[in-house]
Scaffold this motif. Sequence first.
Motif, PDB file in Angstrom:
ATOM      1  N   THR A 153       7.296  -0.479   4.231  1.00  0.00           N
ATOM      2  CA  THR A 153       6.896   0.925   4.186  1.00  0.00           C
ATOM      3  C   THR A 153       6.859   1.519   5.583  1.00  0.00           C
ATOM      4  O   THR A 153       6.213   0.964   6.476  1.00  0.00           O
ATOM      5  CB  THR A 153       5.510   1.063   3.523  1.00  0.00           C
ATOM      6  OG1 THR A 153       5.599   0.510   2.201  1.00  0.00           O
ATOM      7  CG2 THR A 153       5.084   2.512   3.435  1.00  0.00           C
ATOM      8  N   VAL A 176      -2.860   9.864   6.031  1.00  0.00           N
ATOM      9  CA  VAL A 176      -2.221   8.759   5.305  1.00  0.00           C
ATOM     10  C   VAL A 176      -2.686   7.425   5.880  1.00  0.00           C
ATOM     11  O   VAL A 176      -3.044   6.500   5.145  1.00  0.00           O
ATOM     12  CB  VAL A 176      -0.678   8.872   5.355  1.00  0.00           C
ATOM     13  CG1 VAL A 176      -0.006   7.612   4.823  1.00  0.00           C
ATOM     14  CG2 VAL A 176      -0.201  10.096   4.588  1.00  0.00           C
ATOM     15  N   VAL A 177      -2.711   7.321   7.208  1.00  0.00           N
ATOM     16  CA  VAL A 177      -3.144   6.085   7.857  1.00  0.00           C
ATOM     17  C   VAL A 177      -4.615   5.801   7.532  1.00  0.00           C
ATOM     18  O   VAL A 177      -4.977   4.676   7.198  1.00  0.00           O
ATOM     19  CB  VAL A 177      -2.921   6.144   9.388  1.00  0.00           C
ATOM     20  CG1 VAL A 177      -3.530   4.934  10.088  1.00  0.00           C
ATOM     21  CG2 VAL A 177      -1.433   6.241   9.711  1.00  0.00           C
ATOM     22  N   LEU A 225       5.963   5.049   7.643  1.00  0.00           N
ATOM     23  CA  LEU A 225       5.401   6.395   7.688  1.00  0.00           C
ATOM     24  C   LEU A 225       6.222   7.166   8.707  1.00  0.00           C
ATOM     25  O   LEU A 225       6.215   6.843   9.900  1.00  0.00           O
ATOM     26  CB  LEU A 225       3.920   6.339   8.090  1.00  0.00           C
ATOM     27  CG  LEU A 225       3.205   7.670   8.288  1.00  0.00           C
ATOM     28  CD1 LEU A 225       3.306   8.559   7.060  1.00  0.00           C
ATOM     29  CD2 LEU A 225       1.748   7.426   8.660  1.00  0.00           C
ATOM     30  N   HIS A 240      -5.733   1.176  12.836  1.00  0.00           N
ATOM     31  CA  HIS A 240      -5.010  -0.044  12.460  1.00  0.00           C
ATOM     32  C   HIS A 240      -4.337  -0.620  13.707  1.00  0.00           C
ATOM     33  O   HIS A 240      -3.165  -0.313  13.975  1.00  0.00           O
ATOM     34  CB  HIS A 240      -3.955   0.249  11.394  1.00  0.00           C
ATOM     35  CG  HIS A 240      -4.504   0.796  10.119  1.00  0.00           C
ATOM     36  ND1 HIS A 240      -5.211   0.042   9.217  1.00  0.00           N
ATOM     37  CD2 HIS A 240      -4.459   2.053   9.591  1.00  0.00           C
ATOM     38  CE1 HIS A 240      -5.576   0.800   8.189  1.00  0.00           C
ATOM     39  NE2 HIS A 240      -5.135   2.030   8.408  1.00  0.00           N
ATOM     40  N   GLN A 280      -6.317   6.608   4.953  1.00  0.00           N
ATOM     41  CA  GLN A 280      -6.505   6.252   3.549  1.00  0.00           C
ATOM     42  C   GLN A 280      -5.787   4.958   3.162  1.00  0.00           C
ATOM     43  O   GLN A 280      -5.966   4.465   2.052  1.00  0.00           O
ATOM     44  CB  GLN A 280      -6.027   7.397   2.649  1.00  0.00           C
ATOM     45  CG  GLN A 280      -6.849   8.660   2.831  1.00  0.00           C
ATOM     46  CD  GLN A 280      -6.202   9.883   2.198  1.00  0.00           C
ATOM     47  OE1 GLN A 280      -5.213   9.783   1.490  1.00  0.00           O
ATOM     48  NE2 GLN A 280      -6.776  11.045   2.462  1.00  0.00           N
ATOM     49  N   SER A 281      -5.003   4.408   4.063  1.00  0.00           N
ATOM     50  CA  SER A 281      -4.234   3.208   3.733  1.00  0.00           C
ATOM     51  C   SER A 281      -5.004   1.932   4.083  1.00  0.00           C
ATOM     52  O   SER A 281      -5.855   1.919   4.970  1.00  0.00           O
ATOM     53  CB  SER A 281      -2.889   3.214   4.462  1.00  0.00           C
ATOM     54  OG  SER A 281      -3.083   3.029   5.846  1.00  0.00           O
ATOM     55  N   SER A 295      -0.615  -2.161   4.968  1.00  0.00           N
ATOM     56  CA  SER A 295       0.210  -1.573   3.902  1.00  0.00           C
ATOM     57  C   SER A 295       1.312  -0.676   4.465  1.00  0.00           C
ATOM     58  O   SER A 295       2.307  -0.434   3.791  1.00  0.00           O
ATOM     59  CB  SER A 295      -0.657  -0.793   2.911  1.00  0.00           C
ATOM     60  OG  SER A 295      -1.309   0.286   3.556  1.00  0.00           O
ATOM     61  N   ILE A 296       1.152  -0.204   5.686  1.00  0.00           N
ATOM     62  CA  ILE A 296       2.205   0.549   6.372  1.00  0.00           C
ATOM     63  C   ILE A 296       2.801  -0.387   7.417  1.00  0.00           C
ATOM     64  O   ILE A 296       2.066  -0.943   8.241  1.00  0.00           O
ATOM     65  CB  ILE A 296       1.648   1.828   7.032  1.00  0.00           C
ATOM     66  CG1 ILE A 296       1.064   2.764   5.971  1.00  0.00           C
ATOM     67  CG2 ILE A 296       2.738   2.540   7.833  1.00  0.00           C
ATOM     68  CD1 ILE A 296       0.338   3.969   6.536  1.00  0.00           C
TER      69      ILE A 296
END
Length: 147
Positions: free
Chosen positions: A6, A43-44, A8, A77, A46-47, A51-52
């Motif tokens: 994945t 997005v980061v 982003l 992260h 909430q991930s 996962s990214i």
Amino acid sequence: MRPKKTILCVDNNEQALSVRTFLLETRGYRVIPALSSQHALEVVEQSVPGSIDLLLSDLIMPQMDGNELVRRAKQLHPGLPSMIVSGTVNAFDRAMHADVFLPKGASSAAEMIERIRVLVARKRGPKKAIHPTLTQKPEAHVYATAS
């Protein structure tokens, strides 16, 4: 079949974002497109960590540039690999938080895909060690001597 990695992908230019998204998706990546740094940061946030697999961002964007986005994303992260692309070739000094900087136009799509492949592979961690005798002939070993 291996799960898709994945990415982003962030760019405030909708056309550039859609071209980059298409390029990555046709190479087998799952792409989360974001038209702003703020959306990408959400997005980061909430991930789940891990996962990214890569944050790919434009450098010059309104409100928050790509470098600041990468800095904040890495606070959330720390192991998240990142790449910044910019049309401003001499902007690499402004992309100091990214793992890789690529100037738009000065690098080919193939080069970008290869850099992404390496960054995503690095994120997985080192491969398991294989005993050297299984992969090399004994005479191929190089022995270091202490000096």
